[in-house]
Design a protein around this motif. Structure first.
Motif, short mmCIF file in Angstrom:
data_model
loop_
_atom_site.label_atom_id
_atom_site.label_comp_id
_atom_site.label_asym_id
_atom_site.label_seq_id
_atom_site.Cartn_x
_atom_site.Cartn_y
_atom_site.Cartn_z
N PRO A 208 0.86 -1.15 0.06
CA PRO A 208 0.10 -0.29 0.12
C PRO A 208 0.78 1.05 -0.01
CG PRO A 208 0.13 -0.75 2.23
CD PRO A 208 1.00 -1.83 1.14
N MET A 209 0.21 2.39 -0.07
CA MET A 209 0.81 3.60 0.04
C MET A 209 1.85 3.80 1.37
SD MET A 209 1.31 6.54 -1.80
CE MET A 209 0.00 6.51 -3.06
N HIS A 210 1.22 3.66 2.55
CA HIS A 210 1.98 3.78 3.81
C HIS A 210 1.34 2.65 4.71
CE1 HIS A 210 3.57 7.59 2.76
NE2 HIS A 210 2.52 8.04 2.45
N VAL A 211 2.27 2.14 5.54
CA VAL A 211 1.76 1.41 6.57
C VAL A 211 2.13 2.18 7.92
CG1 VAL A 211 2.20 -0.78 8.02
CG2 VAL A 211 2.23 -0.65 5.22
N VAL A 212 1.48 2.60 8.64
CA VAL A 212 1.64 3.14 10.14
C VAL A 212 1.28 2.30 11.19
CG1 VAL A 212 0.95 5.65 11.20
CG2 VAL A 212 0.75 5.20 8.64
N ALA A 213 2.28 2.30 12.03
CA ALA A 213 2.20 1.51 13.20
C ALA A 213 2.03 2.42 14.60
CB ALA A 213 3.43 0.50 13.33
N LEU A 214 1.13 2.11 15.51
CA LEU A 214 0.95 2.72 16.70
C LEU A 214 1.29 1.93 17.85
CD1 LEU A 214 -2.70 4.15 15.82
CD2 LEU A 214 -0.57 5.04 14.98
N ASP A 215 1.91 2.75 18.82
CA ASP A 215 2.14 1.77 20.24
C ASP A 215 2.58 2.87 21.01
OD1 ASP A 215 2.47 -1.50 20.62
OD2 ASP A 215 3.25 -0.15 22.18
N MET A 216 3.01 2.47 22.35
CA MET A 216 3.56 3.23 23.31
C MET A 216 5.04 3.06 23.76
SD MET A 216 0.44 4.53 25.64
CE MET A 216 -0.10 2.94 26.15
N ALA A 217 5.39 1.67 22.99
CA ALA A 217 6.56 1.10 23.50
C ALA A 217 7.72 1.38 22.43
CB ALA A 217 6.48 -0.20 23.67
N PRO A 218 8.69 2.32 22.76
CA PRO A 218 9.63 2.78 21.53
C PRO A 218 10.29 1.20 20.99
CG PRO A 218 9.91 3.88 23.35
CD PRO A 218 8.93 3.14 23.78
N ASN A 234 4.32 6.93 18.29
CA ASN A 234 4.28 6.68 19.70
C ASN A 234 2.98 7.61 20.23
OD1 ASN A 234 4.53 6.85 22.58
ND2 ASN A 234 6.71 6.28 22.69
N ILE A 235 1.88 6.94 20.25
CA ILE A 235 0.71 7.47 20.79
C ILE A 235 0.88 8.31 22.32
CG2 ILE A 235 -0.74 6.13 19.23
CD1 ILE A 235 -1.75 4.97 21.71
N ALA A 236 1.81 8.14 22.74
CA ALA A 236 1.91 8.71 24.18
C ALA A 236 2.56 10.07 24.01
CB ALA A 236 2.84 7.75 25.10
N GLU A 237 3.35 10.41 22.86
CA GLU A 237 4.06 11.40 22.64
C GLU A 237 3.68 12.17 21.29
OE1 GLU A 237 8.06 9.97 21.98
OE2 GLU A 237 8.18 9.35 24.13
N GLU A 238 2.86 11.59 20.51
CA GLU A 238 2.40 12.28 19.12
C GLU A 238 0.96 12.00 19.04
OE1 GLU A 238 5.61 11.96 15.75
OE2 GLU A 238 5.74 10.07 17.06
N ASP A 239 0.42 12.86 18.24
CA ASP A 239 -0.99 12.88 18.10
C ASP A 239 -1.33 12.34 16.77
OD1 ASP A 239 -3.86 13.40 17.25
OD2 ASP A 239 -3.56 15.43 17.26
N ALA A 259 -5.32 -4.39 16.84
CA ALA A 259 -4.72 -5.61 17.46
C ALA A 259 -4.34 -5.48 18.90
CB ALA A 259 -3.12 -5.81 16.64
N THR A 260 -4.78 -4.57 19.65
CA THR A 260 -4.33 -4.45 21.14
C THR A 260 -5.27 -4.90 22.10
OG1 THR A 260 -5.80 -2.18 21.41
CG2 THR A 260 -3.40 -2.01 20.39
N GLY A 261 -6.69 -4.99 21.70
CA GLY A 261 -7.63 -5.51 22.83
C GLY A 261 -7.95 -4.38 23.65
N HIS A 262 -7.59 -3.37 23.64
CA HIS A 262 -7.64 -1.98 24.59
C HIS A 262 -8.98 -1.28 24.13
CE1 HIS A 262 -7.09 1.39 27.22
NE2 HIS A 262 -6.23 0.65 27.81
#
Length: 362
Positions: A208-218, A234-239, A259-262
């Protein structure tokens, strides 16, 4: 061949919530059309942890059925070597003594409405390795693959704990298939645990054009980049909303894989998606999730899809692992002897020190 197999083996046995014990039990004997396998590695899944704590306790709902029966051997992510197999099983699965093999976590009935339509992963009366006494799991030295099982060969040239990752990776790839990713899509993956990392790799394989991953663990975000994410947040540091809007000329992401279940990841995904976007849910939640359904309907007319197990994705998952494209040494972060199963469960529960924890019975 069976006369060379020991009569007793070590196995983890579920006696109830938070009461798993390492015991000496009888080595199972295969019946007609079955295979006896010496277990080489078994991964510990988040669902194993939920069963350990007791499904009713975890869910907070005494009316919800427990996932695991007592006196069952857990473990549904595994690989092993065939030590005994009859002619019928050899023909059905194209395997022989000495082959390294994995088996899909569901053992279908092949007779219900879903099985007859090829939707075997939704089999109505199904068995699951490690959850029901009829199909003991792999936290043991030996296990039996029943005649109704789906079995695949794996290369003997990769580490056993890498081969055992086939099960979670197949689940990730099924979620990716459900998303119908195209070349122009911006794909967001929420969570960079084992399932999320597999989603990142699977999504990248769709180009695809972009694959973006979200997490809070560097550290997990670094792994996501190595698995194919071209943007990590890093969703704890960026919007993430601002970043996704910038990537998409203000429209929003085309695909969101959860994939978090949160619970917080659900409204996050609905808000990150563009109109007519596609939301795929793989996470299993520990509590009810409430969202504004008007976002799904009136605001955006979203496609909201579930994903369960990894049907028809096991050969692709095996090829991906064997190819060396994934940083498997970092994904499979911990290998412990079977006797240290409690340490393994605790590592998975903590979640900050490990990615995939595996037990090595031999």
């Amino acid at each position: 061949m069976l006369d060379q197999i020991p009569e007793k083996m070590q196995a983890v046995v579920c006696h109830g919530p938070e009461d798993y014990r390492l015991e000496e039990v009888a080595v199972p004997r295969p019946g007609p059309g079955e295979a006896l396998v010496r277990v080489e590695a078994v991964g510990i899944c988040a669902s194993d942890l939920k069963c350990y704590h007791g499904a009713a306790k975890f869910w907070g709902d005494e009316n919800r059925p427990a996932w695991a029966e007592t006196m069952v051997i857990p473990g549904h992510e595994f690989v092993g070597k065939v030590v005994a197999v009859d002619e019928a099983a050899t023909r059905r699965w194209d395997i022989a003594v000495g082959d390294r093999v994995v088996s899909e976590q569901i053992v279908p009935c092949w007779e219900c409405r879903y099985c007859k339509r090829g939707e075997y992963h939704m089999c109505a009366p199904h068995d699951l390795y490690g959850f029901k006494r009829r199909t003991p799991g792999a936290m043991a030295s030996y296990m039996v693959y029943p005649a109704a099982a789906l079995v695949h060969r794996v290369s003997p040239d990769i580490p056993a704990h890498h081969a055992a990752f086939t099960e979670p990776l197949s689940c990730s790839l099924h979620a990716v298939e459900r998303a119908r990713i195209t070349f122009e899509d911006v794909v967001v993956v929420a969570g960079c645990g084992p399932i999320g990392l597999g989603m990142v790799a699977g999504a990248r394989a769709k180009n695809p054009m972009h694959v973006v991953a979200l997490d809070m663990a560097p550290a997990k975000l670094d792994l996501a980049a190595r698995c194919g994410a071209d943007r990590v947040i890093n969703i704890a540091e960026e919007d993430p909303g601002a970043i996704i809007r910038e990537l998409t000329d203000g429209y929003g992401a085309d695909v969101y894989l959860e994939a978090t279940g949160h619970p917080s990841a659900v409204p996050q995904g609905l808000n990150l998606l563009r109109k007519l976007g596609r939301y795929v849910e793989y996470g299993v939640f520990g509590s009810d999730v409430s969202v504004d359904w008007s976002i799904i309907s009136d605001d955006k007319e979203l496609d909201v899809l579930g994903a369960h197990l990894g049907p028809y994705c096991w050969p692709a998952a095996i090829r991906m692992i064997e190819s060396g494209v994934l940083p498997m040494d970092e994904i499979c972060s911990h290998q412990l002897p079977l006797a240290e199963f409690q340490k393994g469960l605790d590592l998975v529960a903590k979640g900050t020190e490990s990615v995939k924890v595996s037990l090595i019975p031999q």
